[in-house]
Design a protein around this motif. Sequence first.
Motif, PDB file in Angstrom:
ATOM      1  N   ASP A 346      66.586 -81.082  35.646  1.00 48.36           N
ATOM      2  CA  ASP A 346      65.773 -80.172  35.275  1.00 48.36           C
ATOM      3  C   ASP A 346      64.334 -80.366  35.830  1.00 48.36           C
ATOM      4  O   ASP A 346      63.850 -79.431  36.567  1.00 48.36           O
ATOM      5  N   ARG A 350      62.811 -77.777  38.644  1.00 46.05           N
ATOM      6  CA  ARG A 350      61.570 -77.008  38.279  1.00 46.05           C
ATOM      7  C   ARG A 350      60.469 -77.642  39.573  1.00 46.05           C
ATOM      8  O   ARG A 350      59.717 -76.446  40.039  1.00 46.05           O
ATOM      9  N   GLU A 354      58.756 -74.667  42.206  1.00 47.15           N
ATOM     10  CA  GLU A 354      57.509 -74.411  42.420  1.00 47.15           C
ATOM     11  C   GLU A 354      56.984 -74.675  43.725  1.00 47.15           C
ATOM     12  O   GLU A 354      56.044 -74.105  44.403  1.00 47.15           O
TER      13      GLU A 354
END
Length: 452
Positions: A346, A350, A354
């Motif tokens: 996770d 993430r 980005e």
Amino acid sequence: MSIQFDEKDRIFHLTTQNSTYQMKVDKYGFLLHLYYGKRTEQNAEYVLQFVDRGFSGNPYDVGDDTTYSMDILPQEFPCRGNGDYRNTCFLVENADGSTGCDLRYVSHEIRTGKYSLCGLPAVYADDREADTLEIVLKDKVSGAEVVLLYGVLPELDIITRSALVKNTGQESFFVMKAAAACLDFPVGDFDIISFYGRHMMERNFERTHVGHHAFTIGSRRGTSSHQYNPMMILADTAATEDMGNCYAMSLLYSGGFEGTVEKDQINQTRMILGLQPEQLRYPVNTGDTFVVPEVVLSYSREGISRLSYNLHRCIRQHICRGEYQTAVRPVLLNSWEACYFDINADNLCRLAKEAADLGIDMLVMDDGWFGKRDDDSSGLGDWYVNEEKLGMPLSELIDKVNGFGMKFGVWFEPEMVNEDSDLYRKHPDWAMVIPGRKPVRGRNQLLLDFSR
């Protein structure tokens, strides 16, 4: 051809686009250095000055000629044991425990193309780009034979140097010191430029005037280290980025090294770069060959910028290899500062999303993805993916990161091991330690002996 030998005067001429390098075999068989600098057709034998300096010993061959001393003459490959008390390139311990040798010229060979080194990195070039000179020197007593290697890349203003130490005798000897390159300057007022540092602050520029002392940089760490870069620049005191004579030496070796610059009793300057001699005692048995790491030389009369340009071209075109030789490197984001040991799918996904939105090309998964690795005290050496910690198989995580249009990289450190690891518990003898002593740790880890 960029290499010529004058049979009459026994002088070697190495010529690049903007520089000339000369050396001479004299009547006693010593290989004397004459010149390195601005390109010239002139014979530089005039630099050899024969004066009785007092307390500078004389080879037995010269009889009562006290003006001839290896302690004064400029040399191509100075060795300990022939009367030269300056810093030298070469020292051997003979079978009887004595040290020293007396290297004299035997033969030479000139050929097209660039020599290569067995087991070591070296500049490479094809037959159209470089020429090679081999000069054989020999110590008759021990049978130690040194083959000096010179590679000339004329279009780049680059000359490389290495050496092969061969045992042609009947008994073993030990190499105690070996440096591929030496430059002797009979005159000149110089600064020495070196690059010091520490972890996360490497290669800081430092310029020091060369006085009557020995200036030394190096590494005793087994690696070239963060502390000193294995290269030096000798520059005229007035040299700037754009003007003045500058001479570079850069060692192509990632192990221990030593570089020295020394001004002697009559204001001559000697510059040497090679292996770290501390604790060096390498056995060379009959028929064996010891390879001395290569040094890249370059000269500029247009200051430091031109010297940098010469070295940059050499490294990019003749040291780097493969598909990434001239390719633009990917801009990457490393997970370490964002996650440290808190690695899971996770967090990484993430981070990747980005990064992709910012145009970053690659995500590298750093420490914490393997074994029992929640801090730096355990797990190192157990290189299996901790899928429970990641939350999914590694292949699935890679696919997800690739789905953001990014490449995926993995950090690992195969040369190290924690004592709290399955690998160490199974093979404690694989760690490098001094027998009978507690080890010295770095970041709670030990170094693996890959020879085991």
